[in-house]
Design an enzyme around this catalytic site. Structure first.
Site, PDB file in Angstrom:
ATOM      1  N   HIS B  30       0.833  -1.198   0.000  1.00 34.84           N
ATOM      2  CA  HIS B  30       0.000   0.000   0.000  1.00 34.84           C
ATOM      3  C   HIS B  30       0.873   1.256   0.000  1.00 34.84           C
ATOM      4  O   HIS B  30       1.365   1.659   1.056  1.00 34.84           O
ATOM      5  CB  HIS B  30      -0.898   0.000   1.234  1.00 34.84           C
ATOM      6  CG  HIS B  30      -1.796  -1.195   1.312  1.00 34.84           C
ATOM      7  ND1 HIS B  30      -1.335  -2.456   1.635  1.00 34.84           N
ATOM      8  CD2 HIS B  30      -3.128  -1.332   1.096  1.00 34.84           C
ATOM      9  CE1 HIS B  30      -2.352  -3.311   1.622  1.00 34.84           C
ATOM     10  NE2 HIS B  30      -3.443  -2.674   1.292  1.00 34.84           N
ATOM     11  N   HIS B 265      -4.248   3.277  -3.392  1.00 37.95           N
ATOM     12  CA  HIS B 265      -4.384   2.723  -2.034  1.00 37.95           C
ATOM     13  C   HIS B 265      -3.608   1.426  -1.829  1.00 37.95           C
ATOM     14  O   HIS B 265      -2.761   1.343  -0.952  1.00 37.95           O
ATOM     15  CB  HIS B 265      -5.859   2.494  -1.695  1.00 37.95           C
ATOM     16  CG  HIS B 265      -6.056   1.713  -0.438  1.00 37.95           C
ATOM     17  ND1 HIS B 265      -6.084   2.305   0.792  1.00 37.95           N
ATOM     18  CD2 HIS B 265      -6.185   0.383  -0.225  1.00 37.95           C
ATOM     19  CE1 HIS B 265      -6.226   1.369   1.717  1.00 37.95           C
ATOM     20  NE2 HIS B 265      -6.295   0.192   1.126  1.00 37.95           N
ATOM     21  N   GLU B 419     -17.237  -5.588  24.385  1.00 39.50           N
ATOM     22  CA  GLU B 419     -16.367  -6.761  24.448  1.00 39.50           C
ATOM     23  C   GLU B 419     -15.191  -6.669  23.487  1.00 39.50           C
ATOM     24  O   GLU B 419     -14.063  -7.027  23.853  1.00 39.50           O
ATOM     25  CB  GLU B 419     -17.170  -8.041  24.148  1.00 39.50           C
ATOM     26  CG  GLU B 419     -18.296  -8.337  25.123  1.00 39.50           C
ATOM     27  CD  GLU B 419     -19.569  -7.567  24.835  1.00 39.50           C
ATOM     28  OE1 GLU B 419     -19.630  -6.860  23.797  1.00 39.50           O
ATOM     29  OE2 GLU B 419     -20.516  -7.650  25.639  1.00 39.50           O
ATOM     30  N   HIS B 483     -27.482 -16.970  24.592  1.00 38.71           N
ATOM     31  CA  HIS B 483     -26.368 -16.746  25.523  1.00 38.71           C
ATOM     32  C   HIS B 483     -25.558 -18.015  25.801  1.00 38.71           C
ATOM     33  O   HIS B 483     -24.538 -17.941  26.490  1.00 38.71           O
ATOM     34  CB  HIS B 483     -26.912 -16.201  26.851  1.00 38.71           C
ATOM     35  CG  HIS B 483     -27.378 -14.767  26.781  1.00 38.71           C
ATOM     36  ND1 HIS B 483     -28.270 -14.323  25.836  1.00 38.71           N
ATOM     37  CD2 HIS B 483     -27.066 -13.676  27.526  1.00 38.71           C
ATOM     38  CE1 HIS B 483     -28.493 -13.027  26.019  1.00 38.71           C
ATOM     39  NE2 HIS B 483     -27.772 -12.609  27.023  1.00 38.71           N
TER      40      HIS B 483
END
Lengths: 682, 682
Positions: B30, B265, B419, B483
């Site tokens: 890149h 890019h 999380e 869960h």
């Protein structure tokens, strides 16, 4: 002007006490949010929500998503009051085995539940998907005077959902897309499980949503100011070029002596507290699951109005069908969940004479053909379009018309670098209705893991969602181990109800799409190569869709190679090499282990019979192959950054190394009674 | 006032052309972002960055994180110029096999690389962790006149990183925590892989960061206005109670004929373009990897100053050690990566006479003891503290002192419901230095999946990070299938270099913590129960840390049960039941399969010998058990919402059902030569 009466207040208190009784009876669950959000729920469903409880599948219904799914006692109570197929007995079986009122809402389990929620943030992004679906179908099918698709998507969300990155990703995209049909009601109760949100969540939520270009409306008293809630929702509906979030200040566990604390969040309330609450709300504390007649009447009225609304739509649709028979037929087919006749003809087939092609490139060809054959197919990418090759040549981007970059009828979604949001939005698109939208979208296979939470819910919710997961192995080369999946395929193979495809050539790639599109109750992950793959002798769509099949049979086989994707041609090379030494190797190509597992035991044992060892070849972890192979050629460490061939060589994934290992395996098993790994007692 | 000369401009052009040559030589990589960010890099490293290139491990160095890791040619070039152990030859080996300059930066591979980046958003959150570590150590150890820990953390980030939810989570927390030591430089080049960011990312980034309570500084010309960049960084340093983001408008691929487009890019530039760029920058297009003497001199000067800075700090630390010998000794121990002598004494042991306890509760007791024995242990939770039990009684929260809720010396982090951010922040905490901080934090096991991207990088980066993953199975009961993990443990077992622990009782939980704390190059996930577990006969810390061991041996074994966690006591029950029928069952407890796999082959075959069938029992998918067991008692579908015992019963995970199946297995294998699953050719 709308007015609320004492009966409305009684209805709100009924919702609160029913939710309380539901949680208390289960002795498990979350009373706080239902009690806090009861007023918003009552106002929304009594004054705005357009749905017919006796036909929860009506295509143009408003969608409701409870993103804070732990508050589902609230949703079940509402479904009961509205007349969906949820009885008082169901409320009494909350969180009990095989009830239709599980601990968090599950799509497919309870009438009227649109998406599975509970894992925080998911519902928020699902709602964005539902809103995109409406905008897309409206732009595609509505005609002057015929607003066939014009529903709203409403969502309740809490602090927890808004802390999650997945909701942030979806919110930013929703603002960009100017989804005026999306209305979020944020239960701003300032409490999460750890206590006051001031310990971790002090950002200015309103300002953040303004930065996403949402309309933000604040309601200061969500506990009892029904008129303010009403006005906020009305204002939200009036804004058609921005999604709206209503920041509703509420008191969690409203009515409890511990209201406003995390003590009422996730545990049933104590008996004396419950008694006092019922007294305060004018209910008999000795009575449980009580629904006053006035409340029954209000909700019967809502249900009746809902049925009339659908009837009016059916009439409108009849007129539409007269005027626009072709469009109406297409809508009807899609609502019925049927693919267009003859769509399979779009699947190309190949012969070994055809040139080697990367499976991501095969996928590009397929998507171009399928986009014509299946108008409900909506593709996209998490900012990897030129790598994933997910966009067909003449695709129109799904963009707000004012952007000048596309319009809402467009079938290509620019998700941005938002894999988790993309996954959850796809789940929302699929949830809009079986064939109204079929979502497919791309990222690198390795980054499907970012969206694990969403993939899991697609599987649990039985949703047809297609992940175009390119750059599927060390074959991607120079980008290196940060981008090379090792564990990814094992992860999703271990997930129940998820089909992981790793096609080996053109025919198998066509088979993969065939399966993904016809697996209406299962998400599919298509793991596709960056590098070219030869067209194999013996492959076919029919073979591929069995999950695994004998690609090359031989007499007196000394062993079977079972391989997937780019490693199937490696197995062929290796078998050719072994043949020079007089060793006969069978080759099984196994593009989808989950589908192979569904075949008859007889077929499975034909593919992997007793009598000789089976060696798996896959440039991933060996984890999981013990079920199908005696020995594994695999990659149980992270990969490396280098040109692809050099990486394959470094890890011994070449025909010469594998053929040497194969000889060792044959020798080892000579003295052992070789039973097929599929030959099991259980 | 600072001034920049022609030599600075030449240095910037040198960085650009070196990055260009690096990418071109690899024919992969890149070039765009390195060319755009060269001015910021030069200003930062020449005027602000406090580090000693000849000792990249100096504890109080400034930290630099390249969150947009694909721009690593830039970082490698800087490391080379500054005098880290990166040569011109290393630049020439960019993205080649076994080079120290892989396709994305990898911690441990390249001198001076602080964290592994490339997967977008991770580095951003790592930087927040690095900043927390500094704030924590400063508050813990600094004394009047002795700023032992006062470094800054600088980060480069791009549009891609800022679209990712993981960075949003970390940014919100960083603002809440008022991390004035954190400075992000946002490469606002308006280009991502799909093209102009206007197709998917039109939010007001500055406003969003203001909503998080960051300082936002805009630099309009990041391509050449070195003074403005300088002033922005100086202003960022001056703001000590807020993190800063500098929105730096740059031109991607600055100098190329395609500058400002996504064409520059992710691919090498064309030859003619490269020639023109070099000419434009005053370089000889025939020369490659050229470093003008003036640039060499500037960077030699920076390196010299860096060495002096460290020397001054060493002197300061010497004086500190005289005045505060105890603190200094602790700092020294921690920098040396050693745990305190005798810390293991904090690990409790148990006998079968001790009461049954949930392993999350055992973990709570352990953390309380370990928090005293190991002062570098920093705990936390993603808003599940009362469920994860991760907070010891007298813990102080890590909070900005002005909040009144704790202070920076606090060792308990309230991560919020974030999380993924938590996982990546933990990686940053661990990256600050081996024993300066040891991060541990909790969520439900099922939601570790939300953080899969971060867990993977901890494993790849060899970082000691501890996940306290409670509610580890259907044993959590009523919360239901949304869960209840099924695939989670398989996922992380399939991940290379990740230890997944599932302790069966108190001794094994102590063993799990022993392993997690001493596995300095491996993250650990401790899967812990919500429900009580009996203390087993035969368990011990010593046994547990072998990964698997014979819990109960018997003569003339008809079979071996291998089980983990809560299913070990179920295996014991079943074996007792079978004994009544005269069937002798061995029991192997296997709390950590990865560590068992590291034991000698001899030991492994002692644990799972030839001669009789092995049955695994685990309330998860059977996926992966084929490596160790002939047959599996498992749960290959999603769970259910109901009290735990009812769920276990529904899925046949009871001693009566299992004992019946065991008899079937014994019968089946009577006629087959039974070889240990571990007895393999390869």
């Amino acid at each position: 002007m709308v007015s609320f009466t004492d009966n409305d207040i009684k209805a709100v208190q009924t919702i609160r006490t029913l939710a309380l009784d539901t949680v208390n009876k289960a002795n498990s669950g979350h009373p706080g949010a239902p009690m806090g959000m009861a007023p918003a729920a009552h106002v929304l469903f009594s004054k705005f929500f357009k749905a017919n409880p006796s036909n929860s599948k009506w295509a143009n219904r408003d969608r409701f998503v409870l993103s804070n799914g732990h508050a589902c006692a609230l949703q079940y109570v509402l479904l009961h009051l509205l007349g969906y197929k949820v009885t008082l007995d169901d409320l009494k079986s909350f969180r009990q085995l095989d009830s239709i009122t599980p601990g968090h809402p599950e799509l497919g389990v309870t009438d009227g539940i649109e998406v599975t929620t509970g894992p925080l943030g998911q519902g928020f992004a699902n709602a964005v998907g539902l809103a995109i679906a409406q905008a897309h179908l409206g732009a595609t099918f509505n005609k002057d005077g015929f607003p066939i698709f014009d529903n709203h998507t409403y969502m309740f969300t809490g602090d927890g959902c808004l802390m999650e990155g997945v909701s942030a990703e979806a919110a930013s995209l929703a603002g960009h897309l100017k989804l005026g049909n999306l209305i979020a009601i944020y239960d701003d109760n300032k409490i999460s499980i750890d206590g006051d949100t001031n310990i971790a969540f002090t950002e200015d939520v309103a300002k953040r949503f303004e930065s996403y270009d949402w309309q933000v409306i604040v309601v200061e008293n969500g506990d009892s100011d029904l008129a303010a809630i009403h006005d906020a929702i009305a204002k939200a509906q009036a804004e058609t070029t921005k999604p709206t979030i209503i920041q509703l200040r509420t008191t969690i566990g409203f009515g409890s002596k511990d209201q406003g604390t995390h003590g009422v969040h996730g545990n049933p309330l104590k008996k004396d507290d419950t008694i006092e609450i019922k007294k305060k709300f004018g209910f008999n504390p000795e009575e449980f699951f009580a629904v006053p007649n006035e409340t029954k009447e209000i909700y019967a009225g809502i249900a009746k109005k809902g049925a009339e609304t659908e009837a009016a739509w059916e009439k409108l649709f009849g007129d539409y069908a007269t005027k626009y028979p072709e469009e109406a037929a297409d809508i009807k087919r899609r609502i019925d969940g049927k693919l267009p006749d003859g769509w399979e003809k779009a699947l190309p087939t190949f012969t070994p004479a055809d040139p080697a092609v990367a499976s991501r490139k095969l996928s590009e060809t397929l998507l171009a053909k399928l986009s014509v054959a299946i108008p409900e197919l909506v593709s996209g990418s998490a900012d990897l379009t030129p790598s994933n090759l997910t966009r067909w040549g003449n695709a129109v981007d799904f963009q707000p018309p004012s952007s000048g970059l596309g319009d809402y009828s467009g079938r290509y979604i620019r998700y941005g670098v938002r894999e988790h949001g993309m996954g959850a939005i796809m789940n929302g698109l699929a949830a809009y209705g079986p064939n109204l939208v079929i979502p497919a979208a791309g990222t690198f296979l390795n980054f499907v893991s970012y969206a694990a939470g969403a993939v899991r819910l697609a599987a649990l919710s039985h949703q047809r969602v297609i992940w175009v997961a390119t750059h599927d192995s060390i074959g991607l080369g120079e980008d290196g181990p940060t981008h090379q999946p090792i564990e990814t395929v094992a992860h999703f193979r271990a997930l129940p109800n998820c089909n992981v495809w790793r096609p080996a050539d053109g025919n198998e790639t066509s088979g993969a799409y065939h399966s993904a599109l016809t697996s209406t109750r299962t998400p599919s992950i298509l793991a596709l190569t960056r590098q070219n793959l030869p067209q194999l002798e013996g492959s076919s769509i029919e073979n591929a869709i069995k999950g695994a099949y004998v690609l090359r049979d031989v007499k007196d086989a000394a062993l079977t190679f079972i391989a997937t994707g780019s490693e199937v041609s490696l197995a062929v090379e290796t078998a050719d090499l072994l043949a020079k030494d007089g060793i006969n190797a069978r080759i099984v190509s196994a593009p989808c282990l989950e589908i192979f597992a569904q075949q008859s035991r007889e077929y499975q044992l034909q593919v992997l019979p007793d009598g000789h060892p089976v060696i798996s070849i896959e440039a991933y972890t060996s984890f999981g192959w013990g079920k199908l192979a005696h020995e594994s050629i695999s990659l149980d460490t992270f990969g490396a950054s280098a040109p692809a061939a050099a990486v394959y060589k470094k890890f011994g994934l070449t025909s010469d190394v594998i053929s040497t290992k194969a000889k060792k395996v044959i020798e080892f098993y000579k003295s052992i009674q070789v039973v097929s790994p599929l030959n099991k007692a259980l």
